[in-house]
Design an enzyme around this catalytic site. Structure first.
Site, PDB file in Angstrom:
ATOM      1  N   LYS A 241       5.587  39.115  -5.699  1.00  0.00           N
ATOM      2  CA  LYS A 241       4.268  39.032  -6.057  1.00  0.00           C
ATOM      3  C   LYS A 241       3.277  40.526  -5.868  1.00  0.00           C
ATOM      4  O   LYS A 241       3.804  41.204  -5.108  1.00  0.00           O
ATOM      5  CB  LYS A 241       3.668  37.876  -5.356  1.00  0.00           C
ATOM      6  CG  LYS A 241       4.382  36.357  -5.857  1.00  0.00           C
ATOM      7  CD  LYS A 241       3.810  35.230  -5.078  1.00  0.00           C
ATOM      8  CE  LYS A 241       2.555  34.844  -5.663  1.00  0.00           C
ATOM      9  NZ  LYS A 241       2.634  34.367  -7.060  1.00  0.00           N
TER      10      LYS A 241
ATOM     11  N   LYS B 265       2.625  24.919  -5.175  1.00  0.00           N
ATOM     12  CA  LYS B 265       1.690  24.581  -4.706  1.00  0.00           C
ATOM     13  C   LYS B 265       1.671  22.793  -4.461  1.00  0.00           C
ATOM     14  O   LYS B 265       1.106  22.186  -5.434  1.00  0.00           O
ATOM     15  CB  LYS B 265       0.327  24.927  -5.344  1.00  0.00           C
ATOM     16  CG  LYS B 265       0.131  26.250  -5.250  1.00  0.00           C
ATOM     17  CD  LYS B 265      -1.158  26.763  -6.004  1.00  0.00           C
ATOM     18  CE  LYS B 265      -1.347  28.387  -5.966  1.00  0.00           C
ATOM     19  NZ  LYS B 265      -2.327  29.161  -6.823  1.00  0.00           N
TER      20      LYS B 265
ATOM     21  N   GLU C  88       5.748  39.640 -10.847  1.00  0.00           N
ATOM     22  CA  GLU C  88       4.363  39.472 -11.107  1.00  0.00           C
ATOM     23  C   GLU C  88       3.766  40.693 -11.357  1.00  0.00           C
ATOM     24  O   GLU C  88       3.793  41.773 -10.460  1.00  0.00           O
ATOM     25  CB  GLU C  88       3.748  38.762  -9.924  1.00  0.00           C
ATOM     26  CG  GLU C  88       2.129  38.385 -10.230  1.00  0.00           C
ATOM     27  CD  GLU C  88       1.503  37.679  -9.313  1.00  0.00           C
ATOM     28  OE1 GLU C  88       1.727  36.591  -8.902  1.00  0.00           O
ATOM     29  OE2 GLU C  88       0.673  38.412  -8.516  1.00  0.00           O
TER      30      GLU C  88
ATOM     31  N   ARG D  80       0.832  -1.277  -0.044  1.00  0.00           N
ATOM     32  CA  ARG D  80      -0.160  -0.112  -0.045  1.00  0.00           C
ATOM     33  C   ARG D  80       0.887   1.285  -0.201  1.00  0.00           C
ATOM     34  O   ARG D  80       0.473   2.442  -0.668  1.00  0.00           O
ATOM     35  CB  ARG D  80      -0.930  -0.115   1.166  1.00  0.00           C
ATOM     36  CG  ARG D  80      -1.903   1.209   1.041  1.00  0.00           C
ATOM     37  CD  ARG D  80      -2.526   1.794  -0.050  1.00  0.00           C
ATOM     38  NE  ARG D  80      -3.036   0.765  -0.721  1.00  0.00           N
ATOM     39  CZ  ARG D  80      -3.210   0.864  -1.986  1.00  0.00           C
ATOM     40  NH1 ARG D  80      -2.869   1.816  -2.680  1.00  0.00           N
ATOM     41  NH2 ARG D  80      -3.833  -0.105  -2.690  1.00  0.00           N
TER      42      ARG D  80
ATOM     43  N   ASP E 110      -0.162  37.878 -14.476  1.00  0.00           N
ATOM     44  CA  ASP E 110      -1.207  37.043 -13.633  1.00  0.00           C
ATOM     45  C   ASP E 110      -2.760  37.415 -14.089  1.00  0.00           C
ATOM     46  O   ASP E 110      -3.099  38.474 -14.228  1.00  0.00           O
ATOM     47  CB  ASP E 110      -0.833  37.561 -12.102  1.00  0.00           C
ATOM     48  CG  ASP E 110      -1.652  36.547 -11.469  1.00  0.00           C
ATOM     49  OD1 ASP E 110      -1.511  35.164 -11.619  1.00  0.00           O
ATOM     50  OD2 ASP E 110      -2.158  37.023 -10.365  1.00  0.00           O
TER      51      ASP E 110
END
Length: 289
Positions: free
Chosen positions: A164, A132, A194, A97, A226
């Site tokens: 960002k 992510k 960004e 597993r 973006d």
């Protein structure tokens, strides 16, 4: 680096399954003796995770053997026999597993990546991942993206600068960010910024243009457009291509199987997609005795 981390990662995963006691079911019901099982694909996909599956097998029983018929990055169809596990029958069942969990997750990442790479074939754009990722599995998931034909973005906050929208807001604007970058970054550090609008892009490129005109090296190596549609991206790409220094154009936001081709045809170099890793799911494999 991945190789050094595989054994402890496999052992941590096995602890979740075995605790301090081990595989009670196999120990009680399966008599000592050898056995073998085939790893069979239940669906089409692209293979990834063989190295960590082998680490699981080693951790359970160093005498277990895995013979692969496919390699990482290979495409397969449902019903394909990908590998054979052989050794003590109890050990095969104990490793099953955890090994399949890794293979299913990582092969799903590779498969999703390969699908998106295929959708933009011929455009010149490349599919990239993001940060992510599943905590603790970033290196393996990013390797799976490569197995699917994609490319890696930065690995963490430590290996490149990506400014960002929140950084720009907290710093006071594009010019303030640019001034700090120009004062603090050296030639060994890649810088990406960004932008949410073409006005921000124009401001950023103008600042670097002026710097280049003074005989100074450029600050910005890449821009991230973006959440823009193809028309805005095409206009942004045109601005960047007219810039006196080479700048990579990345796009992100709102990317899925329906939109990715149109975004790629707008001319960017990179399309980054968080869903490659955060929404990949898990491919279905079976271990057939």
């Amino acid at each position: 680096m991945i190789g050094l981390a595989l054994d402890p990662l496999a052992k941590r995963a096995l602890v979740e399954d075995l605790g301090d006691i081990g595989d009670l079911t196999s120990a009680i019901t399966v008599p000592p003796g050898s056995g073998s099982a085939r790893l069979v694909a239940r669906t089409d996909g692209v293979l990834s995770g063989t190295s960590v599956a082998e680490a699981v097998v080693r951790a359970v029983d160093p005498a277990l053997e895995v013979t692969w018929s496919f390699s990482d990055g290979d495409a397969f169809h449902a019903g394909a026999s990908l590998a054979e596990f052989s050794g003590q029958a109890r050990s095969v069942l104990t490793a099953e597993r955890t090994a399949l969990n890794f293979l299913g997750r990582l092969s799903a990442v590779a498969t999703r990546t390969a699908h998106l790479v295929g959708l933009i074939e011929g455009t010149g754009a490349r599919i990239a991942d993001t940060r992510k990722t599943t905590p603790g599995l970033r290196a393996l998931e990013k390797e799976a993206v490569r197995h699917g034909g994609g490319v890696n973005h930065r690995f963490g906050l430590h290996d490149a600068i990506l400014v960002k929208d929140n950084h720009i807001a907290l710093a006071g604007g594009v010019e303030q960010v640019f001034t700090r970058l120009a004062a603090r970054t050296g030639h060994m550090v890649q810088v990406e910024v960004e932008v949410d609008t073409l006005a921000q892009l124009s401001e950023l490129l103008a600042l670097d243009h002026a710097r280049i005109g003074q005989g100074l090296p450029p600050v910005v190596h890449a821009v991230l457009l973006d959440n823009m549609g193809p028309d805005l991206i095409a206009r942004g790409v045109a601005q960047v291509r007219a810039h006196p220094a080479p700048v990579i154009v990345e796009v992100s936001g709102g990317v899925d199987v329906e939109t990715v081709r149109g975004l790629a045809e707008a001319g960017p170099d990179i399309i980054s997609i968080g869903a490659l890793t955060h929404s990949a799911g898990c491919l279905d494999f079976g271990l057939d005795i």
